[in-house]
Write an enzyme that holds these catalytic residues in place. Structure first.
Site, PDB file in Angstrom:
ATOM      1  N   LYS A   1     -12.380  36.733   5.539  1.00 27.29           N
ATOM      2  CA  LYS A   1     -13.020  38.426   5.700  1.00 27.29           C
ATOM      3  C   LYS A   1     -14.936  38.299   5.329  1.00 27.29           C
ATOM      4  O   LYS A   1     -15.360  38.271   5.886  1.00 27.29           O
ATOM      5  CB  LYS A   1     -12.919  38.113   4.388  1.00 27.29           C
ATOM      6  CG  LYS A   1     -10.310  39.099   4.730  1.00 27.29           C
ATOM      7  CD  LYS A   1     -10.125  39.284   2.781  1.00 27.29           C
ATOM      8  CE  LYS A   1      -8.774  39.491   3.796  1.00 27.29           C
ATOM      9  NZ  LYS A   1      -7.504  39.925   2.188  1.00 27.29           N
TER      10      LYS A   1
ATOM     11  N   ASP B   1      -7.384  48.598   1.524  1.00 24.82           N
ATOM     12  CA  ASP B   1      -6.706  47.859   2.029  1.00 24.82           C
ATOM     13  C   ASP B   1      -5.181  48.921   2.537  1.00 24.82           C
ATOM     14  O   ASP B   1      -4.126  48.370   3.421  1.00 24.82           O
ATOM     15  CB  ASP B   1      -5.610  46.846   0.888  1.00 24.82           C
ATOM     16  CG  ASP B   1      -5.971  45.960   1.329  1.00 24.82           C
ATOM     17  OD1 ASP B   1      -5.734  45.203   2.539  1.00 24.82           O
ATOM     18  OD2 ASP B   1      -5.813  44.920  -0.063  1.00 24.82           O
TER      19      ASP B   1
ATOM     20  N   GLN C   1      -7.136  40.367  -3.658  1.00 21.30           N
ATOM     21  CA  GLN C   1      -6.423  39.364  -2.919  1.00 21.30           C
ATOM     22  C   GLN C   1      -4.865  39.060  -3.290  1.00 21.30           C
ATOM     23  O   GLN C   1      -4.865  38.321  -4.668  1.00 21.30           O
ATOM     24  CB  GLN C   1      -6.596  38.176  -2.862  1.00 21.30           C
ATOM     25  CG  GLN C   1      -6.309  37.386  -2.016  1.00 21.30           C
ATOM     26  CD  GLN C   1      -6.422  37.670  -0.428  1.00 21.30           C
ATOM     27  OE1 GLN C   1      -7.372  38.213   0.129  1.00 21.30           O
ATOM     28  NE2 GLN C   1      -4.915  37.956   0.144  1.00 21.30           N
TER      29      GLN C   1
END
Ligand code: NAP
Length: 284
Positions: free
Chosen positions: A54, A121, A98
């Site tokens: 990322k 997300d 995460q």
């Protein structure tokens, strides 16, 4: 017959350069640099590797990406306070947590604390709800990346028979909803599906998100079907593989996404694009 490979790695590199970099430059001219915060709890090896990918893609697109790391025994209260701080910070446009999280932290509570406008997300109930209603929203990254790679490879979804294997909240259900929004005829299969082979036998597009290495074999795939393999597994001997047995599947499919280099890079691409979109929303 050997399938055409849909390379998410090549496609994401091309799209970053051609689409995201100019959008970021435009924002920078307005004094806005998109900024993403990744909250990483503990030292999960796979998570650390995703976080590196990322950061690398964020750099290529020209956005700021920071990883805030916490010990695995960090309290839920501390993590929620950090998210509230991020929600109020106007210089931060997107935040993701995460996964997986340690068992003492509620994923639901964490997700419900993220402000929907910064939920890059696309996991908050508000954003997932809008996705199912077919309203504009921040779409979850893996499903969004899958639809993008299908379309960029020349597939139109309208009227196509799409079968999704897997009904998770982060892949199976939302990718089915996105395909439906594109007017595909969608079927969702899962562990209680009776006669899976029969259910997938007329698929024109097959999206496999089961979480079992090599679960779908070439002999189960209808000839000429487009196959998207979402699974990621570390092989004992090293390297990665997917939910689809690639060697046999590529003899039956017309197009197939590989693992690695398929859905993974497109998921990261969507995350960066969502962060840019969130920043653009603050400029209007
Ligand atoms: P998950 O939450 O474990 O869901 C797996 C789904 O597969 C469930 O709906 C389950 O059905 C179904 N399933 C399990 N065994 C089955 C069987 N024998 N027949 C039919 N269906 C079966 O997994 P996930 O989070 O969706 O992830 C799936 C895979 O994608 C994993 O390998 C994950 O690592 C990978 N992934 C990759 C990316 C990426 O960026 N490339 C992103 C996310 C996930 P039930 O609901 O009935 O249990």
């Amino acid at each position: 017959m050997s399938a055409k490979i849909i390379s998410g790695k090549d496609l994401s590199a091309k799209l970053i350069k051609e689409i995201l970099v100019p959008r970021v430059e435009k924002l920078k001219k307005q004094g806005i640099t998109p900024k993403l915060i990744v909250l990483l709890v503990g030292t999960h090896t796979a998570s650390a590797s995703y976080v590196r990918q990322k950061e690398l893609s964020a750099k290529k697109a020209g956005i700021i990406s920071e990883t805030w790391r916490y010990e695995k025994n960090v309290t839920e209260t501390k993590l929620l306070k950090e998210i509230e701080k991020i929600n109020k910070d106007k210089t931060i446009h997107g935040v993701i947590v995460q996964l997986p999280l340690p068992a003492h932290i509620s994923i639901q509570k964490v997700l419900r604390t993220i402000h929907p406008s910064k939920d890059v997300d696309g996991f908050t109930p508000e954003n997932i709800g809008k996705l199912f209603l077919g309203e504009p929203t921040i779409e979850c990254c893996t499903p969004k990346g899958i639809i993008r790679m299908l379309e960029e490879s020349g597939e139109t979804l309208e009227g196509k028979k799409v079968t999704v294997i897997g009904r998770s909240n982060i892949v199976g259900k939302p990718v089915a909803a996105l395909a439906l929004n594109k007017s595909a005829t969608v079927k969702i299969c899962h562990s209680r599906t009776k006669n899976l082979n029969k259910e997938i036998s007329d698929s024109e597009i097959l999206i496999v998100a089961v979480g079992r290495p090599g679960f779908i074999h070439g002999d189960q795939i209808p000839k000429g079907c487009v196959v998207i393999d979402v699974g990621i597994h570390r092989k004992k001997e090293g390297g990665l593989c997917g939910d689809v047995h690639f060697e046999s599947a590529k003899k039956k499919a017309s197009k197939i996404s590989p693992v690695p280099g398929g859905v993974g890079p497109m998921t990261v691409y969507s995350l960066i694009e969502n962060t840019i979109e969130a920043a653009e929303n603050t400029s209007t």
